[in-house]
Design an enzyme around this catalytic site. Sequence first.
Site, PDB file in Angstrom:
ATOM      1  N   TYR A 171       0.838  -1.196   0.000  1.00  0.00           N
ATOM      2  CA  TYR A 171       0.000   0.000   0.000  1.00  0.00           C
ATOM      3  C   TYR A 171       0.869   1.241   0.000  1.00  0.00           C
ATOM      4  O   TYR A 171       1.460   1.584   1.026  1.00  0.00           O
ATOM      5  CB  TYR A 171      -0.845   0.036   1.282  1.00  0.00           C
ATOM      6  N   LYS A 203      -0.742  -8.285  -2.508  1.00  0.00           N
ATOM      7  CA  LYS A 203      -2.092  -7.764  -2.457  1.00  0.00           C
ATOM      8  C   LYS A 203      -2.022  -6.246  -2.637  1.00  0.00           C
ATOM      9  O   LYS A 203      -1.264  -5.561  -1.937  1.00  0.00           O
ATOM     10  CB  LYS A 203      -2.672  -8.167  -1.100  1.00  0.00           C
TER      11      LYS A 203
HETATM   12  P1  FBP Z   1     -11.085  -4.184   2.412  1.00  0.00           P
HETATM   13  O1  FBP Z   1     -11.668  -5.149   1.400  1.00  0.00           O
HETATM   14  O2  FBP Z   1     -12.022  -3.898   3.519  1.00  0.00           O
HETATM   15  O3  FBP Z   1     -10.547  -2.965   1.711  1.00  0.00           O
HETATM   16  O4  FBP Z   1      -9.901  -4.966   3.091  1.00  0.00           O
HETATM   17  C1  FBP Z   1      -8.669  -5.102   2.511  1.00  0.00           C
HETATM   18  C2  FBP Z   1      -7.635  -4.366   3.306  1.00  0.00           C
HETATM   19  O5  FBP Z   1      -6.354  -4.581   2.774  1.00  0.00           O
HETATM   20  C3  FBP Z   1      -7.572  -4.723   4.773  1.00  0.00           C
HETATM   21  O6  FBP Z   1      -6.766  -5.826   5.023  1.00  0.00           O
HETATM   22  C4  FBP Z   1      -7.069  -3.445   5.344  1.00  0.00           C
HETATM   23  O7  FBP Z   1      -7.424  -3.262   6.657  1.00  0.00           O
HETATM   24  C5  FBP Z   1      -7.756  -2.432   4.514  1.00  0.00           C
HETATM   25  O8  FBP Z   1      -7.884  -2.981   3.240  1.00  0.00           O
HETATM   26  C6  FBP Z   1      -7.026  -1.111   4.463  1.00  0.00           C
HETATM   27  O9  FBP Z   1      -7.838  -0.201   3.842  1.00  0.00           O
HETATM   28  P2  FBP Z   1      -7.460   1.351   3.793  1.00  0.00           P
HETATM   29  O10 FBP Z   1      -6.305   1.492   2.887  1.00  0.00           O
HETATM   30  O11 FBP Z   1      -8.706   1.982   3.276  1.00  0.00           O
HETATM   31  O12 FBP Z   1      -7.108   1.759   5.196  1.00  0.00           O
END
Ligand code: FBP
Length: 302
Positions: A171, A203
């Site tokens: 991310y 992911k």
């Molecule tokens: P979601 O399908 O709810 O987006 O979950 C995937 C995820 O990767 C979770 O593991 C994590 O908590 C969340 O997304 C983080 O989302 P954001 O970037 O919006 O904080």
Amino acid sequence: MTEAVEKILANYAGESPGVIGNLRRLLNHGRLGGTGKMVILPVDQGFEHGPARTFGPNPAGYDPAYHAKLAVESGCNGYAAPLGFIEAIAHEYAGAIPLILKVNNSDGLGGPESPCSALTSSVEDALRLGCSAIGYTIYPGSDHRNEMYRDLRDLIAEARSVGLPTIVWAYARGQMPKEAETAVDVIAYSAQIACQLGAHVVKVKPPTEVVWQDAAKKHYEDIPVGTLKERIAHVVQSCFNGKRIVIFSGGAAKGTDAVLEEIQSIADGGGFGSIVGRNAFQREHGESLKLLGDIMDIYAKA
Ligand code: FBP
């Protein structure tokens, strides 16, 4: 054993039998077992976003047992969560569904500039709890990214030595505006970093049409990224030309048609599957089972 799964696993030749065995377990479990596609239920949002934002829309989800049961009933390939949630259900669910221990987490109470998740559990915990993999988040773009990369290097080595694969949540966030976090060049770059760090499964969020880095812009004139299907294909290519499994997150809760349309594009673009949290468990139980089933049907046909 299916050809689809064995073809994917051939890309991991050289890994220990334990790592390959656990990847095989993930790929062969649940409704999509054997297809080469996977859908994972992740429930770390209680830590990442807080309890009310996460479980308020469907209060049954305050109970950790709810999510493990949902993952099993819906036929997910795996269930991922932080230590507390896994400890609360492992006695009942280890062996019933592949469990993924999320070994680092970040709360939503700090500033946004230099995010860095804390190590919240260990490879030893994952083994003790009967997990099939560990999960770890990196934030490319954060001032602390190099610490995260170093920790991940150590964790992958330790997990590999006991036969556990590592799933990396890649991310981008930190020194960039919100729209850059999901820009196609940034998502592809983050996915590539995760693969280079040794992730077995990556992911990322579904990418938008934005190209954020100036230095990359001219290259994207020749890469088709106008549709989500094309952008997914580019991310898959960025993960060692499809030789590493890459799955896509569901994002904040949205309408059923929007979710299914996005999943169709991910499947059409060659994505290996989804990791859908809020869009699943924030719906009423019957609705979430139906949606997860519809998502799996799309991947089954891909
Ligand atoms: P979601 O399908 O709810 O987006 O979950 C995937 C995820 O990767 C979770 O593991 C994590 O908590 C969340 O997304 C983080 O989302 P954001 O970037 O919006 O904080």
